[in-house]
Design an enzyme around this catalytic site. Structure first.
Site, mmCIF file in Angstrom:
data_model
loop_
_atom_site.group_PDB
_atom_site.id
_atom_site.type_symbol
_atom_site.label_atom_id
_atom_site.label_comp_id
_atom_site.label_asym_id
_atom_site.label_seq_id
_atom_site.Cartn_x
_atom_site.Cartn_y
_atom_site.Cartn_z
ATOM 1 N N GLU A 151 43.221 52.342 41.677
ATOM 2 C CA GLU A 151 42.029 52.519 40.831
ATOM 3 C C GLU A 151 41.818 51.311 39.927
ATOM 4 O OE1 GLU A 151 42.752 56.297 38.881
ATOM 5 O OE2 GLU A 151 44.141 55.360 37.472
ATOM 6 N N GLY B 158 39.820 48.398 37.813
ATOM 7 C CA GLY B 158 38.583 48.315 37.050
ATOM 8 C C GLY B 158 38.178 46.867 36.899
ATOM 9 N N ARG B 159 38.875 46.170 35.981
ATOM 10 C CA ARG B 159 38.533 44.794 35.629
ATOM 11 C C ARG B 159 38.377 43.875 36.842
ATOM 12 N NH1 ARG B 159 39.887 42.412 30.634
ATOM 13 N NH2 ARG B 159 41.348 44.119 30.299
ATOM 14 N N CYS C 4 29.860 37.508 10.141
ATOM 15 C CA CYS C 4 30.467 36.891 8.962
ATOM 16 C C CYS C 4 31.957 37.201 8.939
ATOM 17 C CB CYS C 4 29.789 37.428 7.709
ATOM 18 S SG CYS C 4 28.012 37.292 7.826
HETATM 19 C C1 LIG Z 1 42.026 51.314 32.426
HETATM 20 C C2 LIG Z 1 42.596 52.074 33.529
HETATM 21 C C3 LIG Z 1 42.478 51.621 34.844
HETATM 22 C C4 LIG Z 1 41.852 50.294 35.196
HETATM 23 O O1 LIG Z 1 42.592 49.234 34.686
HETATM 24 P P1 LIG Z 1 42.121 47.726 35.014
HETATM 25 O O2 LIG Z 1 43.098 46.904 34.251
HETATM 26 O O3 LIG Z 1 40.727 47.593 34.529
HETATM 27 O O4 LIG Z 1 42.211 47.551 36.492
HETATM 28 C C5 LIG Z 1 42.961 52.412 35.850
HETATM 29 N N1 LIG Z 1 43.560 53.600 35.577
HETATM 30 C C6 LIG Z 1 43.716 54.062 34.324
HETATM 31 C C7 LIG Z 1 44.367 55.358 34.103
HETATM 32 C C8 LIG Z 1 43.242 53.322 33.259
HETATM 33 O O5 LIG Z 1 43.414 53.773 32.013
#
Ligand SMILES: *Cc1c(COP(=O)(O)O)cnc(C)c1O
Length: 402
Positions: free
Chosen positions: A267, A269-270, A345
């Site tokens: 899973e 994300g980034r 600021c």
């Molecule tokens: C944030 C998160 C991800 C994704 O992490 P990345 O570093 O963005 O790949 C996957 N699983 C869980 C449970 C997360 O909290």
């Protein structure tokens, strides 16, 4: 670094549209396609929506992902509306009763349960809930990671005391709590760190998988689903260095072959969306202070907190603008290190420090790369009440747009 599509779009933007986020949906589509192709077909790919829940991004990813991981009731409702009918996994510490009810009501496929209390609460709520299918549960476990396994991890969530997931010893108490009830214990989830390269990710995946298999055998769980998490590295200091998806995919294939019957899931994300977004703005002023050059930009970390949050210099490109409408000399810095700051600021409103540039002048445009993840959505938008950025989506002409 900047795609020609994005550069053209940025040059054509009126100043009134700045700052802006520009997403290249074709680049995102191609990247997600390449990630999917690098993975063995049986490995499931969920996108962690918290990295960037922009609906256009969620939809652009839809052809390439198995489902979405959401970590709050807000994300759950949002993702459910943006990509209706797609499988969802609901994770995160501290789920409220209302959130669990919402998830049960929406028919969420997988719950990543983080504690015994949460497991009992979910079972109680599921008992009350008129649902057709059993409620699928993966136990999120905070597993120790082998020495060196997390070398270089930017953010370690596991393997040490943390509020995330179950201590492995406590996990042993969970399977009996699900027997005979509305929950079906399907497997194990572990998201232990962020910022790992492919070799470190594979070491984590192998460790999680063998622990999960033994756990499954001890408790007679049958075929297991094992979610080995996200956290694939994104290198802001080396925008051209990419996570090695093909090595990772090959390693996951070998891991899957050693564990027939197991469903492996990741899973990220980034690493999915970071490269597809740019934060673009213009230079309001350039000045020298005690021997150092500063370019003050329209906008700042209240729009893109990423460099402040992670403590890095955010990679950028200067897009020169030749027009200068004022009768006085144009503020500029040439052939010297420049610090890019925003309008807030506070000295924390710094996007990049002491970066050598050939030239940056008031009125030039700046495009920050790698702004497609943990950028707009993690920022403190209301601090100082500056206007919000505008949002733009570019794609290759003739390509399906979303
Ligand atoms: C944030 C998160 C991800 C994704 O992490 P990345 O570093 O963005 O790949 C996957 N699983 C869980 C449970 C997360 O909290």
């Amino acid at each position: 670094m900047i795609t020609p599509r994005v550069a053209d779009h940025v040059r054509a933007l009126p100043t009134a549209a700045l700052p802006a986020y520009v997403y290249d949906l074709t680049a995102l589509d191609e990247h997600a396609h390449a990630v999917r192709e690098a993975l063995p077909p049986a490995v499931e790919l969920y996108y962690a929506a918290k990295a960037n829940p922009d609906p256009a991004i969620l939809r652009a990813l839809a052809p390439h992902v198995t489902g979405y991981e959401v970590s709050s009731g807000g994300e759950l409702a949002h993702v459910h509306a943006a990509v209706p009918g797609r499988p969802l996994a609901f994770g995160g510490p501290g789920k409220t009763e209302a959130e669990l009810r919402l998830a049960l009501g929406l028919g969420v496929e997988r719950f990543h349960v983080e504690s015994e209390h949460e497991l009992r609460l979910l079972a109680a709520l599921a008992d009350e809930h008129p649902r057709r299918a059993p409620v699928g549960v993966l136990l999120r476990v905070n597993l120790p990671v082998a020495d060196g396994g997390l070398g270089g991890a930017a953010l370690a969530m596991g393997g040490r005391p943390s509020p995330f997931g179950l201590d492995p010893r406590r996990a042993e108490a969970c399977p009996p709590l699900t027997r005979g009830g509305p929950l079906r214990l399907l497997g194990v989830h572990a998201h232990l760190a962020s910022g790992l390269d492919a070799a470190a990710q594979l070491a984590v995946a192998a460790g999680v998988t063998s622990w999960a298999r033994e756990f499954g055998d001890r408790h007679g769980l049958g075929p297991m689903e094992i979610n080995v998490g996200g956290g694939m590295a994104v290198d802001y200091a080396g925008p051209h260095t990419r996570f090695d998806w093909s090595a990772y995919g090959q390693g996951l294939g070998e891991l899957a072959a050693r564990h027939p019957g197991v469903t492996l899931r990741i899973e990220p994300g980034r690493s999915m969306t970071a490269y597809a977004g740019w934060y673009v703005t213009d230079v309001l002023d350039v000045k020298h202070s005690h021997g150092e050059a500063f370019a003050v930009l329209r906008g700042g970390t209240h729009h893109m907190r990423t460099p402040a949050a992670k403590g890095h210099d955010h990679p950028f490109t200067v897009l020169p603008v030749e027009e200068w409408p004022r009768p006085w000399p144009r503020p500029a810095a040439r052939n010297e290190p420049v610090t890019l700051t925003g309008q807030l600021c506070t000295p924390k409103d710094t996007l990049a420090t002491g970066i050598p540039v050939t030239e940056v002048r008031a009125g030039d445009r700046i495009a920050f790369a790698m702004a497609g993840a943990y950028a707009w959505n993690i920022s403190h938008h209301d601090f100082l009440m500056h206007p919000a950025p505008t949002f733009h989506y570019v794609s290759r002409p003739g390509r399906r747009t979303v």
